[in-house]
Design a protein around this motif. Sequence first.
Motif, mmCIF file in Angstrom:
data_model
loop_
_atom_site.group_PDB
_atom_site.id
_atom_site.type_symbol
_atom_site.label_atom_id
_atom_site.label_comp_id
_atom_site.label_asym_id
_atom_site.label_seq_id
_atom_site.Cartn_x
_atom_site.Cartn_y
_atom_site.Cartn_z
ATOM 1 N N PRO A 1 18.182 -42.991 -49.927
ATOM 2 C CA PRO A 1 18.511 -43.433 -51.286
ATOM 3 C C PRO A 1 19.059 -44.858 -51.288
ATOM 4 O O PRO A 1 19.523 -45.363 -50.251
ATOM 5 C CB PRO A 1 19.585 -42.429 -51.732
ATOM 6 N N THR A 2 19.052 -45.470 -52.446
ATOM 7 C CA THR A 2 19.593 -46.826 -52.585
ATOM 8 C C THR A 2 21.052 -46.854 -52.156
ATOM 9 O O THR A 2 21.846 -46.000 -52.539
ATOM 10 C CB THR A 2 19.484 -47.292 -54.046
ATOM 11 N N GLY A 3 21.397 -47.839 -51.352
ATOM 12 C CA GLY A 3 22.768 -47.975 -50.882
ATOM 13 C C GLY A 3 23.028 -47.289 -49.555
ATOM 14 O O GLY A 3 24.115 -47.437 -48.979
ATOM 15 N N TRP A 4 22.048 -46.533 -49.036
ATOM 16 C CA TRP A 4 22.169 -45.845 -47.749
ATOM 17 C C TRP A 4 21.272 -46.524 -46.722
ATOM 18 O O TRP A 4 20.228 -47.085 -47.061
ATOM 19 C CB TRP A 4 21.791 -44.378 -47.880
ATOM 20 N N SER A 5 21.681 -46.444 -45.445
ATOM 21 C CA SER A 5 20.893 -47.036 -44.357
ATOM 22 C C SER A 5 20.207 -45.938 -43.558
ATOM 23 O O SER A 5 20.803 -44.891 -43.282
ATOM 24 C CB SER A 5 21.804 -47.846 -43.416
ATOM 25 N N LYS A 6 18.970 -46.179 -43.174
ATOM 26 C CA LYS A 6 18.219 -45.190 -42.390
ATOM 27 C C LYS A 6 18.604 -45.291 -40.918
ATOM 28 O O LYS A 6 18.505 -46.357 -40.312
ATOM 29 C CB LYS A 6 16.717 -45.392 -42.559
ATOM 30 N N GLU A 7 19.015 -44.162 -40.358
ATOM 31 C CA GLU A 7 19.290 -44.089 -38.925
ATOM 32 C C GLU A 7 18.013 -43.734 -38.165
ATOM 33 O O GLU A 7 17.668 -44.388 -37.194
ATOM 34 C CB GLU A 7 20.384 -43.061 -38.639
ATOM 35 N N TYR A 8 17.342 -42.689 -38.605
ATOM 36 C CA TYR A 8 16.024 -42.367 -38.050
ATOM 37 C C TYR A 8 15.320 -41.393 -38.981
ATOM 38 O O TYR A 8 15.949 -40.764 -39.842
ATOM 39 C CB TYR A 8 16.128 -41.804 -36.626
ATOM 40 N N ALA A 9 14.014 -41.275 -38.818
ATOM 41 C CA ALA A 9 13.211 -40.349 -39.622
ATOM 42 C C ALA A 9 12.295 -39.569 -38.698
ATOM 43 O O ALA A 9 12.032 -39.976 -37.563
ATOM 44 C CB ALA A 9 12.407 -41.105 -40.676
ATOM 45 N N GLY A 10 11.800 -38.428 -39.189
ATOM 46 C CA GLY A 10 10.935 -37.620 -38.347
ATOM 47 C C GLY A 10 10.426 -36.394 -39.042
ATOM 48 O O GLY A 10 10.101 -36.421 -40.233
ATOM 49 N N VAL A 11 10.368 -35.287 -38.311
ATOM 50 C CA VAL A 11 9.816 -34.034 -38.813
ATOM 51 C C VAL A 11 10.886 -32.953 -38.742
ATOM 52 O O VAL A 11 11.667 -32.887 -37.794
ATOM 53 C CB VAL A 11 8.561 -33.618 -38.002
ATOM 54 N N LEU A 12 10.923 -32.108 -39.770
ATOM 55 C CA LEU A 12 11.891 -31.019 -39.821
ATOM 56 C C LEU A 12 11.395 -29.866 -38.947
ATOM 57 O O LEU A 12 10.225 -29.482 -39.003
ATOM 58 C CB LEU A 12 12.069 -30.549 -41.264
ATOM 59 N N THR A 13 12.312 -29.313 -38.122
ATOM 60 C CA THR A 13 11.947 -28.206 -37.242
ATOM 61 C C THR A 13 12.906 -27.042 -37.431
ATOM 62 O O THR A 13 14.020 -27.212 -37.950
ATOM 63 C CB THR A 13 11.974 -28.643 -35.760
ATOM 64 N N ALA A 14 12.480 -25.859 -36.957
ATOM 65 C CA ALA A 14 13.308 -24.648 -37.019
ATOM 66 C C ALA A 14 12.656 -23.590 -36.140
ATOM 67 O O ALA A 14 11.503 -23.753 -35.697
ATOM 68 C CB ALA A 14 13.433 -24.150 -38.459
ATOM 69 N N PRO A 15 13.347 -22.474 -35.854
ATOM 70 C CA PRO A 15 12.690 -21.352 -35.160
ATOM 71 C C PRO A 15 11.522 -20.817 -35.989
ATOM 72 O O PRO A 15 11.489 -20.946 -37.218
ATOM 73 C CB PRO A 15 13.803 -20.306 -35.039
ATOM 74 N N ALA A 16 10.567 -20.204 -35.320
ATOM 75 C CA ALA A 16 9.391 -19.675 -36.012
ATOM 76 C C ALA A 16 9.774 -18.487 -36.897
ATOM 77 O O ALA A 16 10.798 -17.841 -36.704
ATOM 78 C CB ALA A 16 8.337 -19.258 -34.995
ATOM 79 N N GLN A 17 8.898 -18.212 -37.867
ATOM 80 C CA GLN A 17 9.138 -17.114 -38.797
ATOM 81 C C GLN A 17 8.625 -15.781 -38.253
ATOM 82 O O GLN A 17 8.821 -14.737 -38.861
ATOM 83 C CB GLN A 17 8.464 -17.429 -40.140
ATOM 84 N N TRP A 18 8.002 -15.794 -37.106
ATOM 85 C CA TRP A 18 7.385 -14.581 -36.579
ATOM 86 C C TRP A 18 8.413 -13.486 -36.362
ATOM 87 O O TRP A 18 9.587 -13.734 -36.121
ATOM 88 C CB TRP A 18 6.686 -14.866 -35.250
ATOM 89 N N SER A 19 7.933 -12.246 -36.404
ATOM 90 C CA SER A 19 8.801 -11.092 -36.180
ATOM 91 C C SER A 19 9.409 -11.160 -34.772
ATOM 92 O O SER A 19 8.716 -11.464 -33.791
ATOM 93 C CB SER A 19 7.991 -9.793 -36.331
ATOM 94 N N GLY A 20 10.686 -10.907 -34.707
ATOM 95 C CA GLY A 20 11.364 -10.917 -33.415
ATOM 96 C C GLY A 20 12.032 -12.239 -33.096
ATOM 97 O O GLY A 20 12.830 -12.316 -32.159
ATOM 98 N N HIS A 21 11.705 -13.311 -33.855
ATOM 99 C CA HIS A 21 12.371 -14.590 -33.623
ATOM 100 C C HIS A 21 13.696 -14.618 -34.388
ATOM 101 O O HIS A 21 13.773 -14.170 -35.528
ATOM 102 C CB HIS A 21 11.485 -15.758 -34.066
ATOM 103 N N ARG A 22 14.703 -15.148 -33.772
ATOM 104 C CA ARG A 22 16.023 -15.148 -34.389
ATOM 105 C C ARG A 22 16.172 -16.299 -35.373
ATOM 106 O O ARG A 22 15.423 -17.284 -35.338
ATOM 107 C CB ARG A 22 17.109 -15.254 -33.308
ATOM 108 N N ILE A 23 17.151 -16.164 -36.238
ATOM 109 C CA ILE A 23 17.473 -17.215 -37.197
ATOM 110 C C ILE A 23 18.087 -18.410 -36.469
ATOM 111 O O ILE A 23 18.887 -18.260 -35.537
ATOM 112 C CB ILE A 23 18.456 -16.703 -38.265
ATOM 113 N N GLY A 24 17.726 -19.596 -36.894
ATOM 114 C CA GLY A 24 18.301 -20.809 -36.305
ATOM 115 C C GLY A 24 18.472 -21.891 -37.355
ATOM 116 O O GLY A 24 18.396 -21.631 -38.558
ATOM 117 N N GLU A 25 18.654 -23.105 -36.896
ATOM 118 C CA GLU A 25 18.933 -24.234 -37.785
ATOM 119 C C GLU A 25 17.661 -25.019 -38.118
ATOM 120 O O GLU A 25 16.699 -25.036 -37.344
ATOM 121 C CB GLU A 25 19.914 -25.202 -37.121
#
Length: 269
Positions: free
Chosen positions: A192-216
């Motif tokens: 946003p205006t007034g903010w500085s970019k530190e880095y950019a990339g792709v959002l990741t998380a654990p898979a949604q498949w059955s048996g995979h645990r919740i993560g960040e």
Amino acid sequence: MTQFVWFLVYTAVVFCRDFGTENVDKRILLNDPDLFNTQIQAIQRELETVKSQLATQVNINNAQQAEIDYLKRVTDNQHTTQGSTYTIWGKTHCPPKNGTGTVYSGIAGGGYYDKPGNGANTLCLPHNPDPAPSDFPTHFQHNDRAASSFIYGAEYQYTYKNIAVDDDVPCAICSVAHASSVIMIPAKMTCPTGWSKEYAGVLTAPAQWSGHRIGEYLCVDQNAEYLGEGTRQQNYDGTLFYPVQAACGSLPCPPFTSSQLIACVVCSK
């Protein structure tokens, strides 16, 4: 001698006039020492009062200056200690930009991808770990069973630019001297205006498949790196970084599109 006496007479008359003694008979007799002494004493008292007032004002000024100096030190200290920190995922060092420094370089780690329990958050573990206290117990019992928690390394589950599936994930802790706030914004590559970019990339998380645990949800740098030539693409699993995609429904499409890969950016201010 006569001139000096007349000078004293003239001085007494002036002082009597200046101190509001207009109604006092200005004809001061030389043979009336009591009146003369009274006027001198009045002048001395007035001088003492003025001296006392000056001393009081000096003390007030000194106190005010001391407070100004204290506030300046507090302000300077706040300025020099201003800053914030964030974790950059997928990089061994922090962005080479003014005001940003690397606190330490580390190894991404967390719980095993399909095991319940352990921590839900992902950690940036240092390359030079210290041992726990030597007298701390190493075996834990719960209902006659050995119970413990474990932490594992992390692996990418996608191939892009310099990285491939099963490469190990590095990380770094970054300090930002010029900012007091750092945020991660999903689905954006710019700040946003007034903010500085530190880095950019792709959002990741654990898979949604059955048996995979919740993560960040974590933001991995778009120019991600991998750890160690000798461990490339060895499938140890552990904590797994999958790219996140949009699922239309309660998430409106548009503006999102089905299966759209979600970008991310880390901004500071």
